[in-house]
Design a protein around this motif. Structure first.
Motif, PDB file in Angstrom:
ATOM      1  N   ASN A 138       0.825  -1.213   0.000  1.00 62.57           N
ATOM      2  CA  ASN A 138       0.000   0.000   0.000  1.00 62.57           C
ATOM      3  C   ASN A 138       0.856   1.259   0.000  1.00 62.57           C
ATOM      4  O   ASN A 138       0.528   2.255  -0.662  1.00 62.57           O
ATOM      5  N   THR A 139       1.956   1.234   0.740  1.00 62.26           N
ATOM      6  CA  THR A 139       2.857   2.385   0.788  1.00 62.26           C
ATOM      7  C   THR A 139       3.477   2.637  -0.578  1.00 62.26           C
ATOM      8  O   THR A 139       3.547   3.794  -1.043  1.00 62.26           O
ATOM      9  N   TYR A 140       3.916   1.584  -1.239  1.00 65.22           N
ATOM     10  CA  TYR A 140       4.503   1.723  -2.575  1.00 65.22           C
ATOM     11  C   TYR A 140       3.468   2.276  -3.567  1.00 65.22           C
ATOM     12  O   TYR A 140       3.781   3.142  -4.386  1.00 65.22           O
ATOM     13  N   ILE A 141       2.247   1.757  -3.491  1.00 63.33           N
ATOM     14  CA  ILE A 141       1.196   2.208  -4.415  1.00 63.33           C
ATOM     15  C   ILE A 141       0.855   3.672  -4.163  1.00 63.33           C
ATOM     16  O   ILE A 141       0.612   4.436  -5.108  1.00 63.33           O
ATOM     17  N   ASP A 142       0.850   4.087  -2.869  1.00 62.94           N
ATOM     18  CA  ASP A 142       0.605   5.500  -2.561  1.00 62.94           C
ATOM     19  C   ASP A 142       1.599   6.396  -3.293  1.00 62.94           C
ATOM     20  O   ASP A 142       1.227   7.425  -3.859  1.00 62.94           O
ATOM     21  N   CYS A 143       2.877   6.011  -3.251  1.00 65.81           N
ATOM     22  CA  CYS A 143       3.921   6.804  -3.907  1.00 65.81           C
ATOM     23  C   CYS A 143       3.797   6.759  -5.424  1.00 65.81           C
ATOM     24  O   CYS A 143       3.857   7.796  -6.096  1.00 65.81           O
ATOM     25  N   LEU A 144       3.606   5.567  -5.965  1.00 64.98           N
ATOM     26  CA  LEU A 144       3.537   5.407  -7.411  1.00 64.98           C
ATOM     27  C   LEU A 144       2.287   6.062  -8.003  1.00 64.98           C
ATOM     28  O   LEU A 144       2.307   6.527  -9.150  1.00 64.98           O
ATOM     29  N   ASN A 145       1.223   6.113  -7.226  1.00 62.82           N
ATOM     30  CA  ASN A 145      -0.036   6.698  -7.703  1.00 62.82           C
ATOM     31  C   ASN A 145       0.105   8.176  -8.021  1.00 62.82           C
ATOM     32  O   ASN A 145      -0.650   8.725  -8.826  1.00 62.82           O
ATOM     33  N   ARG A 146       1.072   8.835  -7.374  1.00 64.29           N
ATOM     34  CA  ARG A 146       1.280  10.262  -7.600  1.00 64.29           C
ATOM     35  C   ARG A 146       2.644  10.548  -8.240  1.00 64.29           C
ATOM     36  O   ARG A 146       3.140  11.676  -8.180  1.00 64.29           O
ATOM     37  N   ALA A 147       3.250   9.530  -8.836  1.00 62.02           N
ATOM     38  CA  ALA A 147       4.561   9.687  -9.460  1.00 62.02           C
ATOM     39  C   ALA A 147       4.459  10.445 -10.782  1.00 62.02           C
ATOM     40  O   ALA A 147       3.504  10.266 -11.548  1.00 62.02           O
ATOM     41  N   SER A 148       5.448  11.277 -11.050  1.00 60.65           N
ATOM     42  CA  SER A 148       5.511  12.004 -12.323  1.00 60.65           C
ATOM     43  C   SER A 148       6.187  11.119 -13.374  1.00 60.65           C
ATOM     44  O   SER A 148       6.747  10.070 -13.060  1.00 60.65           O
ATOM     45  N   SER A 149       6.165  11.584 -14.632  1.00 64.92           N
ATOM     46  CA  SER A 149       6.809  10.827 -15.722  1.00 64.92           C
ATOM     47  C   SER A 149       8.298  10.651 -15.442  1.00 64.92           C
ATOM     48  O   SER A 149       8.865   9.576 -15.690  1.00 64.92           O
ATOM     49  N   ALA A 150       8.923  11.719 -14.912  1.00 64.73           N
ATOM     50  CA  ALA A 150      10.363  11.652 -14.615  1.00 64.73           C
ATOM     51  C   ALA A 150      10.637  10.629 -13.514  1.00 64.73           C
ATOM     52  O   ALA A 150      11.661   9.922 -13.546  1.00 64.73           O
ATOM     53  N   GLU A 151       9.726  10.538 -12.543  1.00 68.97           N
ATOM     54  CA  GLU A 151       9.911   9.596 -11.439  1.00 68.97           C
ATOM     55  C   GLU A 151       9.715   8.157 -11.898  1.00 68.97           C
ATOM     56  O   GLU A 151      10.413   7.241 -11.432  1.00 68.97           O
ATOM     57  N   TRP A 152       8.790   7.929 -12.824  1.00 69.87           N
ATOM     58  CA  TRP A 152       8.637   6.596 -13.409  1.00 69.87           C
ATOM     59  C   TRP A 152       9.911   6.208 -14.163  1.00 69.87           C
ATOM     60  O   TRP A 152      10.389   5.076 -14.074  1.00 69.87           O
ATOM     61  N   GLN A 153      10.463   7.180 -14.880  1.00 70.27           N
ATOM     62  CA  GLN A 153      11.693   6.917 -15.637  1.00 70.27           C
ATOM     63  C   GLN A 153      12.859   6.622 -14.698  1.00 70.27           C
ATOM     64  O   GLN A 153      13.726   5.802 -15.005  1.00 70.27           O
ATOM     65  N   SER A 154      12.853   7.263 -13.511  1.00 69.40           N
ATOM     66  CA  SER A 154      13.935   7.015 -12.553  1.00 69.40           C
ATOM     67  C   SER A 154      13.931   5.576 -12.055  1.00 69.40           C
ATOM     68  O   SER A 154      14.981   5.020 -11.719  1.00 69.40           O
ATOM     69  N   ILE A 155      12.751   4.954 -12.019  1.00 66.60           N
ATOM     70  CA  ILE A 155      12.667   3.542 -11.610  1.00 66.60           C
ATOM     71  C   ILE A 155      13.335   2.657 -12.667  1.00 66.60           C
ATOM     72  O   ILE A 155      14.085   1.726 -12.351  1.00 66.60           O
ATOM     73  N   ILE A 156      13.068   2.977 -13.948  1.00 63.62           N
ATOM     74  CA  ILE A 156      13.686   2.212 -15.045  1.00 63.62           C
ATOM     75  C   ILE A 156      15.202   2.391 -15.027  1.00 63.62           C
ATOM     76  O   ILE A 156      15.960   1.424 -15.208  1.00 63.62           O
TER      77      ILE A 156
END
Length: 440
Positions: free
Chosen positions: A196-214
């Protein structure tokens, strides 16, 4: 029990805690049901779900809105008489004058068969619904199972990666979730809480933050792409990603040269302000007849509020996710349609007949208490006419006569076994004891 308390401590994905929790859960079931229905129709879309959800909620609140409007109409009819009473006792702060003003004010409310707090109940019922409504829309994965499922299997794989928690804590909105990462449930490895904590963060992640995971975890590239694609499908509404704010969309559009998106982004706050302005225009305006400063002050405050509300709507909807803007616009449009229909309905109501019905209800209530409502309403009407005819303070003689008539009426109209009769027995007993004590 201890684990349950830990799981509800500071976690945002879990459903609304506190006294709003039951309301939020019910609204969550409704939102989930709407999304499932749209999915079966082949159009699983959060924006469309929000619009349908808003229509249903405001439709259910229509009876409360009608009651509130009726009270406003009756208040408009009462206001001239109430203002006369206020002017009559203006600058008189002694206890007797204040009591007399309260009694005469109460007589006017009794005459119209309404309570001074007549509109408060409707507001008290609506406010928890609206607050819980905001919570549901702002945390869709917590209430719509299919949206939450879009984050899997990425979340499970991300949890297995060393340093993933530290990466998520570096996200822009990490300060909102800081307590979750230090919670005992998180530190002890509670899988559900961590998910749930991870989903909370990912639910409001920006495009740049998604790219940072990759960039940090290249092996998760396909899972990130699948999750983002699914979320974009759910969030896409008329070309806008409603998970992003119009301000973010605007910056991104200028950066990428997608100037058509500039217009789309600006339309959300513009429509929010425009529909709110329409709401204000359609709302019945309170009558402010009279020449006292208080009335002018109230009118000025209302005018300022009517200007500020559309501006505030535009500012909020420019900075919040576009999904909240859609809710704001949909709610305003529904309220406009409601208000047009309610205004037509209210205009057809005979206010005099409504006042008569209210008085009849009050008479029945008083008769159950052992008091004749017709006599009291008659006296209240005479008292109100006297208030309108004279602006002077009641003389001591008038006060004594009023008290005398009220006492005589009380003695003659009490019913055996009623509350009034029982109260009189106590009064007579006390008077007898006082008399015996004096003789001694």
């Amino acid at each position: 029990m201890k684990e349950d308390r830990e799981l509800s401590n500071g976690i945002l994905l879990t459903q609304q805690s506190g006294f709003l929790k039951p309301v939020a859960i019910l609204l969550g079931y409704l939102m989930d049901g709407i999304f499932i229905l749209l999915d079966k129709m082949g159009i699983p879309n959060i924006g469309l779900s929000i619009i349908l959800f808003t229509i249903v909620i405001y439709g259910c609140m229509t009876p409360l809105t009608i009651k509130q409007q009726k009270f406003s109409k009756l208040s408009a009819k009462m206001n001239p008489e109430l203002q006369e009473v206020q002017k009559k006792y203006k600058n008189k702060k002694d206890n007797e004058s204040m009591m007399a003003m309260n009694e005469e004010t109460k007589a006017i409310y009794d005459k119209y068969g309404v309570s001074p707090t007549g509109s408060c109940l409707q507001l008290l019922i609506q406010m928890p619904i609206l607050f819980a409504l905001y919570r549901v829309i702002n945390s869709m994965p917590a209430y719509v199972e299919q949206i939450k499922s879009a984050f899997f299997p990425l979340v499970d794989k991300l949890m297995a990666q060393s340093g993933s928690a530290e990466l998520l804590q570096g996200f822009k909105n990490a300060n909102i979730y800081a307590k979750q990462f230090t919670n005992d449930a998180f530190l002890s490895g509670n899988a559900s809480y961590i998910q749930n904590t991870y989903i909370d963060c990912l639910n409001r992640a920006s495009s740049a933050e998604w790219q940072s995971i990759i960039d940090r975890f290249p092996t998760l590239s396909a899972d990130v792409t699948n999750t983002v694609t699914k979320l974009n499908e759910y969030n896409n509404f008329l070309g806008l990603n409603i998970g992003n704010s119009p301000s973010f969309i605007l910056k991104d559009a200028f950066a990428t040269g997608a100037y058509l998106m500039v217009v789309a982004a600006l339309m959300v706050p513009f429509l929010a302000a425009f529909t709110q302005w329409m709401n204000v225009k359609l709302m019945p305006q309170a009558e402010t007849k009279g020449n006292n400063g208080q009335t002018d002050s109230v009118a000025a405050s209302m005018k300022t509020m009517n200007i500020m509300m559309p501006i505030m709507s535009a500012v909020f909807c420019f900075t919040l996710p576009a999904g909240m803007g859609i809710y704001w616009i949909a709610g305003a449009v529904v309220r406009c349609i409601q208000q047009i229909l309610i205004n037509r309905h209210i205009d057809k109501i005979d206010m005099d007949e409504l006042i008569k019905k209210n008085m009849e209800k009050r008479e029945k209530k008083l008769e159950k208490m052992g008091v004749s409502g017709k006599q009291i309403n008659s006296y209240a009407s005479m008292n109100t006419k006297r208030v309108n005819q004279s602006k002077s303070v009641i003389t001591d003689f008038e006060k004594e006569e009023t008290v005398k008539r009220a006492y005589e009426y009380y003695e003659n109209h009490k019913k055996p076994g009623s509350i009034s009769a029982k109260a009189n027995m106590v009064k007579e007993y006390n008077e007898k004891n006082n008399s015996d004590n004096k003789e001694k």
